[in-house]
Design a protein around this motif. Structure first.
Motif, PDB file in Angstrom:
ATOM      1  N   HIS A   1      11.789 -54.626  27.060  1.00 58.19           N
ATOM      2  CA  HIS A   1      11.728 -54.001  25.734  1.00 58.19           C
ATOM      3  C   HIS A   1      10.912 -52.714  25.770  1.00 58.19           C
ATOM      4  N   VAL A   2      11.330 -51.749  24.955  1.00 55.30           N
ATOM      5  CA  VAL A   2      10.523 -50.556  24.712  1.00 55.30           C
ATOM      6  C   VAL A   2       9.683 -50.833  23.475  1.00 55.30           C
ATOM      7  N   VAL A   3       8.375 -50.858  23.647  1.00 52.79           N
ATOM      8  CA  VAL A   3       7.474 -51.096  22.520  1.00 52.79           C
ATOM      9  C   VAL A   3       7.240 -49.801  21.753  1.00 52.79           C
ATOM     10  N   SER A   4       6.999 -48.728  22.490  1.00 54.91           N
ATOM     11  CA  SER A   4       6.796 -47.430  21.843  1.00 54.91           C
ATOM     12  C   SER A   4       7.023 -46.308  22.841  1.00 54.91           C
ATOM     13  N   TYR A   5       7.396 -45.152  22.311  1.00 51.46           N
ATOM     14  CA  TYR A   5       7.578 -43.966  23.143  1.00 51.46           C
ATOM     15  C   TYR A   5       7.164 -42.737  22.350  1.00 51.46           C
ATOM     16  N   VAL A   6       6.227 -41.997  22.896  1.00 54.71           N
ATOM     17  CA  VAL A   6       5.820 -40.713  22.333  1.00 54.71           C
ATOM     18  C   VAL A   6       6.227 -39.664  23.354  1.00 54.71           C
ATOM     19  N   GLN A   7       7.127 -38.786  22.983  1.00 52.03           N
ATOM     20  CA  GLN A   7       7.725 -37.863  23.950  1.00 52.03           C
ATOM     21  C   GLN A   7       6.718 -36.897  24.559  1.00 52.03           C
ATOM     22  N   GLY A   8       5.834 -36.357  23.761  1.00 54.99           N
ATOM     23  CA  GLY A   8       4.924 -35.336  24.262  1.00 54.99           C
ATOM     24  C   GLY A   8       5.631 -33.996  24.392  1.00 54.99           C
ATOM     25  N   THR A   9       4.961 -33.044  25.006  1.00 56.04           N
ATOM     26  CA  THR A   9       5.527 -31.697  25.131  1.00 56.04           C
ATOM     27  C   THR A   9       5.883 -31.387  26.581  1.00 56.04           C
ATOM     28  N   GLY A  10       6.848 -30.492  26.738  1.00 55.93           N
ATOM     29  CA  GLY A  10       7.223 -30.061  28.076  1.00 55.93           C
ATOM     30  C   GLY A  10       8.337 -30.869  28.704  1.00 55.93           C
TER      31      GLY A  10
ATOM     32  N   ASP B   1      19.647 -37.754  32.548  1.00 60.12           N
ATOM     33  CA  ASP B   1      19.098 -38.212  31.274  1.00 60.12           C
ATOM     34  C   ASP B   1      19.443 -39.666  30.960  1.00 60.12           C
ATOM     35  N   ASP B   2      20.409 -40.245  31.683  1.00 60.76           N
ATOM     36  CA  ASP B   2      20.728 -41.658  31.488  1.00 60.76           C
ATOM     37  C   ASP B   2      20.136 -42.529  32.595  1.00 60.76           C
ATOM     38  N   GLU B   3      19.228 -41.943  33.387  1.00 61.00           N
ATOM     39  CA  GLU B   3      18.610 -42.675  34.496  1.00 61.00           C
ATOM     40  C   GLU B   3      17.091 -42.768  34.369  1.00 61.00           C
ATOM     41  N   ILE B   4      16.469 -41.729  33.852  1.00 60.65           N
ATOM     42  CA  ILE B   4      15.012 -41.686  33.745  1.00 60.65           C
ATOM     43  C   ILE B   4      14.603 -41.187  32.364  1.00 60.65           C
ATOM     44  N   VAL B   5      13.341 -41.420  32.024  1.00 62.19           N
ATOM     45  CA  VAL B   5      12.765 -40.880  30.797  1.00 62.19           C
ATOM     46  C   VAL B   5      11.503 -40.109  31.174  1.00 62.19           C
ATOM     47  N   THR B   6      11.330 -38.947  30.563  1.00 56.81           N
ATOM     48  CA  THR B   6      10.183 -38.095  30.855  1.00 56.81           C
ATOM     49  C   THR B   6       9.076 -38.321  29.838  1.00 56.81           C
ATOM     50  N   ILE B   7       7.844 -38.309  30.325  1.00 55.19           N
ATOM     51  CA  ILE B   7       6.673 -38.411  29.452  1.00 55.19           C
ATOM     52  C   ILE B   7       5.974 -37.059  29.479  1.00 55.19           C
ATOM     53  N   GLY B   8       6.093 -36.322  28.384  1.00 50.36           N
ATOM     54  CA  GLY B   8       5.494 -34.999  28.316  1.00 50.36           C
ATOM     55  C   GLY B   8       3.992 -35.060  28.115  1.00 50.36           C
ATOM     56  N   ALA B   9       3.355 -33.907  28.132  1.00 51.86           N
ATOM     57  CA  ALA B   9       1.906 -33.836  27.921  1.00 51.86           C
ATOM     58  C   ALA B   9       1.551 -34.420  26.556  1.00 51.86           C
ATOM     59  N   GLY B  10       0.583 -35.337  26.550  1.00 54.25           N
ATOM     60  CA  GLY B  10       0.202 -36.008  25.314  1.00 54.25           C
ATOM     61  C   GLY B  10       1.112 -37.162  24.947  1.00 54.25           C
TER      62      GLY B  10
ATOM     63  N   ARG C   1       1.753 -49.634  30.065  1.00 53.59           N
ATOM     64  CA  ARG C   1       1.777 -48.357  29.337  1.00 53.59           C
ATOM     65  C   ARG C   1       1.558 -47.202  30.307  1.00 53.59           C
ATOM     66  N   PHE C   2       2.429 -46.212  30.205  1.00 54.33           N
ATOM     67  CA  PHE C   2       2.307 -44.985  30.989  1.00 54.33           C
ATOM     68  C   PHE C   2       1.917 -43.859  30.029  1.00 54.33           C
ATOM     69  N   SER C   3       0.995 -43.024  30.439  1.00 53.92           N
ATOM     70  CA  SER C   3       0.582 -41.929  29.564  1.00 53.92           C
ATOM     71  C   SER C   3       0.330 -40.667  30.373  1.00 53.92           C
ATOM     72  N   ASN C   4       0.461 -39.541  29.681  1.00 55.27           N
ATOM     73  CA  ASN C   4       0.282 -38.227  30.289  1.00 55.27           C
ATOM     74  C   ASN C   4      -0.708 -37.455  29.422  1.00 55.27           C
ATOM     75  N   PRO C   5      -1.848 -37.064  29.958  1.00 56.94           N
ATOM     76  CA  PRO C   5      -2.896 -36.443  29.133  1.00 56.94           C
ATOM     77  C   PRO C   5      -2.448 -35.134  28.484  1.00 56.94           C
ATOM     78  N   LEU C   6      -3.046 -34.827  27.360  1.00 54.05           N
ATOM     79  CA  LEU C   6      -2.826 -33.532  26.721  1.00 54.05           C
ATOM     80  C   LEU C   6      -3.229 -32.414  27.681  1.00 54.05           C
ATOM     81  N   GLY C   7      -2.438 -31.369  27.711  1.00 54.94           N
ATOM     82  CA  GLY C   7      -2.744 -30.250  28.581  1.00 54.94           C
ATOM     83  C   GLY C   7      -2.248 -30.417  30.004  1.00 54.94           C
TER      84      GLY C   7
END
Length: 306
Positions: free
Chosen positions: A31-40, A84-93, A234-240
């Motif tokens: 399951h996907v609990v949450s996704y915040v795209q971020g920038t970039g 785009d149907d294989e991976i999801v990108t986690i942008g900054a933030g 949970r995977f996260s990518n710091p701001l900046g």
């Protein structure tokens, strides 16, 4: 003797039942609990769509990416999932939180102490003059945290989009093949961390051989979080951040039975075979002889009673 035999057989049946249950369980995130795209976040160069569909992180990792017309083919140490149907990108933030239906356990029989595998977009750099690895790994970073309840998260060691690149097949020999292989890799088996200290100068087939049947992925020991089992990651990518980690899939590692377990199963098989032979022999003897020792067949033919 009978009691000992029953215990051995019982243990063998119990182990077999456990194995059947384990094989029936889905080892992937569910399951996907949450996704915040971020920038970039970038776009798929074929479709033009942003690489921001979190559902691609569910299910098993990618074995065959895109298609030959778009630089696709089997995933190898030098060619990773990227569509785009294989991976999801986690942008900054940004961040991505996934949940397993079945808890991932810090099992003592998990190979190399690795409990969880994270598959991303990492790949080894290649020398296009020799088609051998340079030794560099394309690693887009990303922080990893795990949780048992989905509320309290604890960090674990490792880079979300790093580790050992995904390989889909064990019998490909080219870095960028067009056709899939015949032998699937095992996405629930980790690479021995000590087997590939450096891949510099290695060919595709040499790297795959060093994987020893594994499909790659970053190995995570959840005990580094202080937890005995987890159901959320949970995977996260710091701001900046100037990097954008990509996630393809997450897998629960398959525990490997101890040699003693195999020995027990072998003993139980021998004992069961011996018992079956003894029972069959006794049954034949019972059918073949009457109480006074005459042949049952003779009695029946002559019309005599038993």
């Amino acid at each position: 003797m009978r009691i000992a035999l029953m215990v051995v057989v019982g243990l063998g049946m119990s182990y077999a039942t456990t194995q059947r249950s384990a094989l029936a369980v889905d080892p992937w995130a569910d399951h996907v609990v949450s996704y915040v795209q971020g920038t970039g976040v970038g776009n798929d160069f074929v479709t033009g769509n942003p690489i921001n569909n979190p559902l691609t992180a569910l299910g098993e990792p990618t074995r065959f990416t895109s298609d030959p017309a778009n630089f696709g083919g089997p995933t190898t140490p030098f060619s990773s999932a990227y569509r785009d149907d294989e991976i999801v990108t986690i942008g900054a933030g940004g961040s991505l939180t996934l949940q397993f239906d079945e808890p991932v356990v810090d099992h003592p029989l998990n190979p190399f102490g690795i409990d969880l595998l994270v598959f991303g977009n990492a790949f080894y750099s290649i020398d296009f003059g020799t088609f051998l690895a340079t030794g560099a790994l394309d690693n887009d970073g990303g922080q990893i945290e795990v949780s048992a309840n989905g509320v309290d998260f604890f960090p674990v060691t490792g880079s979300a989009d790093g580790g050992f690149p995904t390989i889909g097949y064990l019998d490909v020999i080219e870095p960028f093949p067009l056709l899939d292989g015949a032998l699937w890799s095992d996405f629930t088996k980790p690479v021995n961390p000590t087997s590939l200290g450096s891949v510099a100068g290695m060919s595709t087939s040499q790297i795959i051989a060093a994987y020893d049947g594994s499909g790659g992925g970053l190995g995570v020991d959840i005990s580094s979080s202080g937890l005995a089992s987890i159901s959320f990651i949970r995977f996260s990518n710091p701001l900046g951040s100037l990097k954008t980690p990509e996630i393809d899939a997450v897998a629960d590692v398959r525990a490997v039975p101890e040699p003693a377990t195999f020995a027990l199963l072998a003993i139980s098989s021998v004992c069961v075979g011996a018992l079956a032979a003894k029972v069959a022999g006794a049954a034949r003897h019972s059918r073949a002889a009457t109480p006074d020792g005459r042949s049952m067949q003779h009695c029946c033919r002559s019309g005599d009673g038993v």
